[in-house]
Design a protein around this motif. Structure first.
Motif, mmCIF file in Angstrom:
data_model
loop_
_atom_site.group_PDB
_atom_site.id
_atom_site.type_symbol
_atom_site.label_atom_id
_atom_site.label_comp_id
_atom_site.label_asym_id
_atom_site.label_seq_id
_atom_site.Cartn_x
_atom_site.Cartn_y
_atom_site.Cartn_z
ATOM 1 N N THR A 57 -0.120 6.409 2.585
ATOM 2 C CA THR A 57 1.207 6.316 1.995
ATOM 3 C C THR A 57 1.043 5.888 0.553
ATOM 4 O O THR A 57 -0.037 5.472 0.128
ATOM 5 N N ALA A 58 2.126 5.993 -0.207
ATOM 6 C CA ALA A 58 2.087 5.634 -1.620
ATOM 7 C C ALA A 58 3.359 4.892 -1.977
ATOM 8 O O ALA A 58 4.429 5.143 -1.401
ATOM 9 N N SER A 59 3.256 3.984 -2.920
ATOM 10 C CA SER A 59 4.437 3.275 -3.402
ATOM 11 C C SER A 59 5.342 4.254 -4.142
ATOM 12 O O SER A 59 4.909 5.336 -4.565
ATOM 13 N N TYR A 60 6.597 3.865 -4.326
ATOM 14 C CA TYR A 60 7.529 4.754 -5.022
ATOM 15 C C TYR A 60 7.104 4.967 -6.470
ATOM 16 O O TYR A 60 7.370 6.020 -7.059
ATOM 17 N N GLU A 61 6.411 3.976 -7.041
ATOM 18 C CA GLU A 61 5.897 4.141 -8.399
ATOM 19 C C GLU A 61 4.873 5.271 -8.468
ATOM 20 O O GLU A 61 4.823 6.021 -9.449
ATOM 21 N N ALA A 62 4.053 5.414 -7.412
ATOM 22 C CA ALA A 62 3.074 6.498 -7.368
ATOM 23 C C ALA A 62 3.729 7.825 -7.017
ATOM 24 O O ALA A 62 3.303 8.891 -7.493
ATOM 25 N N ARG A 63 4.768 7.789 -6.218
ATOM 26 C CA ARG A 63 5.426 9.029 -5.793
ATOM 27 C C ARG A 63 6.078 9.747 -6.978
ATOM 28 O O ARG A 63 6.262 10.969 -6.937
ATOM 29 N N ARG A 64 6.440 9.004 -8.001
ATOM 30 C CA ARG A 64 7.043 9.641 -9.184
ATOM 31 C C ARG A 64 6.081 10.615 -9.855
ATOM 32 O O ARG A 64 6.499 11.498 -10.603
#
Length: 392
Positions: free
Chosen positions: A45-52
């Motif tokens: 999984t990835a943080s929302y900061e990485a998902r951007r």
């Protein structure tokens, strides 16, 4: 349209990444990827900061690194995630016994019978869940509420992160019609492409499509998809859903090229499965071995046992038989991934002469719980450990 039930879908926001930030506050606000950086590792999984940056689950971590060079990559800590998951599901249990867990961080709940305890409004239950989960774990949950599972799940997905959305019966078409048709449950990539060829790109267009034309193009699925497009879903929350299989697998940094290596690793994985079976008081009859040749050619082999068992030795014996058969049938055998699992669990097992005894397994479980995982292992397992230590 069904209006008699109250269904809640809870999905924790970036669960694994959120736990890592919870345990390491200095990482807050950073693009965080859960998954070790390596040639065969994938993003858990990835943080929302990485998902951007376009990083998402199941993506190779090397691809994630290219998309987001500044990302912090951290290893998976499954024991910690399970610990927090148990706290989250404990909150669910305070609201209703009708819980259908989908994963460590996601579940459906039928709260119809609990409404009176919370003032008759499903939103009161949804708020209670969000507040209690945050109070006890420090983590944020997205909550979707509706009169069926399809809409409740869409509500939580569409309102993420920190979501809270109820879909009332009179709001169904306004919510569904503009959505891409691929957002519907069971409409996968291939089906979506087929619907696009018919000029159907939104749920609303699917809802109004001519049934006969749709049936000619899509077959038996046509009626099912149109029901979903209307917001209809008769699935009940399956609180009795039992675990269907217990398995363990690993992807190798360097391909296994000898049968001895593969047998050693198989025993190691079987020990993990056996311990989980006994911890959950499960005994199964079907052993499955998963084998992946490089680059991505996957095979499975199964063997049914005469009697249900939770014995690690029985699991290893069956697994070895399957592995040997596959290995000997291959021209140039090598393994990128190896896994083993047990399924077809018995509801109740009678003791007897033909049920393998697990006394030594139980003793090993106790020693490993007391002194740490892997304190006591079979000799053959040590070979896989030594080979792992040699891997770069």
């Amino acid at each position: 349209m069904q209006t008699g039930r109250s269904i809640i879908h809870v999905d924790m926001d970036a669960f694994y990444a959120a736990i890592e930030v919870l345990d390491h506050p200095q990482w807050r606000g950073l693009p965080l990827v859960v998954g070790e950086l390596g040639p065969r590792s994938v993003v858990s999984t990835a943080s929302y900061e990485a998902r951007r940056f376009g990083v998402h689950s199941a993506m190779p971590t090397l691809t994630a690194k290219k998309l987001c060079p500044q990302a912090l990559f951290v290893p998976v800590r499954m024991a910690r995630y399970r610990e927090i998951s148990a706290e989250v599901f404990a909150v669910f249990g305070e609201v209703t016994p009708e819980i259908e867990g989908l994963s460590l961080d996601e579940a459906f709940m039928d709260v119809t019978r609990s409404l009176r305890l919370f003032g008759g409004e499903v939103e009161n239950i949804g708020r209670y869940l969000k507040q209690e989960i945050f109070s006890r774990t420090g983590l944020v949950a997205s909550v979707g509420m509706a009169h069926n599972k399809l809409l409740a799940k869409l509500a939580s997905e569409l309102s993420k992160p920190d979501g809270f959305l109820r879909v009332r019966p009179e709001q169904v078409h306004a919510l569904l019609d503009p959505l891409p048709v691929g957002r519907l449950w069971t409409v996968g990539k291939v089906a979506e492409a087929g619907l696009h060829r018919l000029g159907i790109r939104t749920v609303g267009e699917l809802r109004f499509a001519e049934p006969r034309r749709l049936r000619q193009a899509c077959g038996n699925q046509a009626e099912h998809w149109q029901r979903l497009a209307r917001g209809l879903d008769d699935r009940a929350v399956d609180a009795e859903a039992a675990e269907k299989s217990v398995s363990a697998e690993t992807t190798f940094v360097t391909d296994l090229t000898t049968l001895e290596q593969a047998l050693s690793w198989l025993a190691r994985l079987a020990e993990r499965v056996g311990e989980r079976l006994r911890a959950h008081e499960l005994r199964g009859r079907t052993v499955t071995v998963k084998l992946r040749k490089p680059p991505f050619e996957t095979h499975t082999r199964q063997l049914s046992l005469a009697h249900p068992t939770d014995s690690t030795d029985a699991l290893i014996d069956a697994g070895r038989t399957l592995l040997r058969r596959w290995w000997e049938a291959e021209k140039n055998p090598s393994l990128r991934l190896l896994g083993i699992g047990m399924s077809q669990f018995a509801a109740e097992v009678q003791g007897g002469l033909f049920v393998p005894a697990a006394g030594s397994d139980t003793l090993a479980d106790r020693i490993n719980r007391r002194f740490g995982q892997g304190s006591l292992v079979r000799g053959v397992v040590l070979k896989s450990r030594r080979s792992e230590e040699k891997d770069p």
